[in-house]
Design an enzyme around this catalytic site. Structure first.
Site, PDB file in Angstrom:
ATOM      1  N   HIS A   1      -1.138  -4.494  -7.108  1.00 37.61           N
ATOM      2  CA  HIS A   1      -0.866  -2.876  -7.779  1.00 37.61           C
ATOM      3  C   HIS A   1      -1.996  -2.684  -8.527  1.00 37.61           C
ATOM      4  O   HIS A   1      -2.090  -2.992  -9.782  1.00 37.61           O
ATOM      5  CB  HIS A   1       0.451  -2.950  -8.522  1.00 37.61           C
ATOM      6  CG  HIS A   1       1.666  -3.682  -7.550  1.00 37.61           C
ATOM      7  ND1 HIS A   1       2.703  -4.242  -8.087  1.00 37.61           N
ATOM      8  CD2 HIS A   1       1.811  -3.533  -6.318  1.00 37.61           C
ATOM      9  CE1 HIS A   1       3.618  -4.555  -7.340  1.00 37.61           C
ATOM     10  NE2 HIS A   1       3.096  -4.147  -6.142  1.00 37.61           N
TER      11      HIS A   1
ATOM     12  N   ASP B   1       0.823  -1.349  -0.060  1.00 38.37           N
ATOM     13  CA  ASP B   1      -0.094   0.176  -0.076  1.00 38.37           C
ATOM     14  C   ASP B   1       0.904   1.286  -0.153  1.00 38.37           C
ATOM     15  O   ASP B   1       0.503   2.262   0.460  1.00 38.37           O
ATOM     16  CB  ASP B   1      -1.006   0.157   1.223  1.00 38.37           C
ATOM     17  CG  ASP B   1      -1.865  -1.069   0.860  1.00 38.37           C
ATOM     18  OD1 ASP B   1      -2.451  -1.502  -0.037  1.00 38.37           O
ATOM     19  OD2 ASP B   1      -2.443  -1.428   2.185  1.00 38.37           O
TER      20      ASP B   1
END
Length: 179
Positions: A41, A13
Site C-alpha cells: 500500500h 492495485d
C-alpha cells in the site's frame, strides 16, 4: 461510532491503501484483518513522504494506530524492517497485534519461493512472502507458531519443528531447499 471498511474486490492495485490513508486520522485506527507482508500500500503524505506499507496500517502517516488481527500472517523480520524505515523518517508507528496471529518464518518463505521457482512458466505470480504457506501450516498443521510464542523459551524448538515440517513438505513436493 462511525466505522469505514475498505475491502478489495480483486487481487490488489485497487487503491485500498490510499483510501485507508485518506479516511485515517489520529483519532481513528486501522485494522488489518487478513493477509500479510505481501501487501504493498503506497502512500505519499502532503509533505511528499512516501512509504509502501506491507504490514503496518496505511493510516500511520496520519497518526492512526494499527491493529493486526489473528488472521494476519506476521513476519517479524519484515515487520521490524518496516518499523525501522518509518522511525528513520520520523514516524513512530503504534501497532498492536493479536497474540494468536500466525508467524511467518524464513522456512515458510523458502517453501513459497522454492515452490514458485520450480513451477517455471506455470508460476502463480506469488510475492514470495510465505503468507499462504504460513496460513496453511497454521490451519492444517503440523506446527503452529503464533506471536505470543515469540518470547517463549520454547521458540527454538518451535522453529526447529517448523523447519522439519517445511523440509518434509519440500520432499513431498519432490523438491529440496537447494532447488
Amino acid at each position: 461510532m462511525k466505522i469505514d471498511v475498505v475491502i478489495g474486490n480483486g487481487f490488489g492495485d485497487e487503491g485500498k491503501g490510499l483510501i485507508t490513508d485518506w479516511l485515517s486520522s489520529p483519532g481513528s485506527g486501522v485494522v488489518r484483518f487478513c493477509g500479510g507482508a505481501q501487501a504493498g500500500h503506497t502512500v505519499i503524505d502532503p509533505s511528499g513522504l512516501r512509504h509502501v506499507f506491507h504490514q503496518i496500517g496505511s493510516g500511520t502517516l496520519r497518526g492512526a494506530p494499527t491493529f493486526l488481527s489473528r488472521f494476519v500472517a506476521v513476519d517479524p523480520v519484515l515487520f521490524e524492517k518496516e518499523r525501522k524505515e518509518l522511525v528513520e523518517r520520523g514516524v513512530v508507528p503504534v501497532v498492536s497485534v493479536d497474540p494468536m496471529a500466525p508467524v511467518v518464518t524464513p522456512y515458510d518463505v523458502l517453501l513459497n519461493q522454492t515452490t514458485e521457482m520450480v513451477r517455471g512458466a506455470a508460476r502463480h505470480g506469488s510475492c514470495g512472502c510465505g503468507v499462504g504457506e504460513t496460513m496453511r501450516r497454521h490451519e492444517e498443521g503440523p506446527v503452529r507458531l503464533v506471536v505470543a510464542e515469540l518470547d517463549s523459551p520454547l521458540l527454538e524448538d518451535k522453529l526447529a519443528a517448523v523447519e522439519g515440517a517445511v523440509r518434509e513438505e519440500l520432499k513431498q513436493r519432490g523438491m529440496s531447499p537447494s532447488d
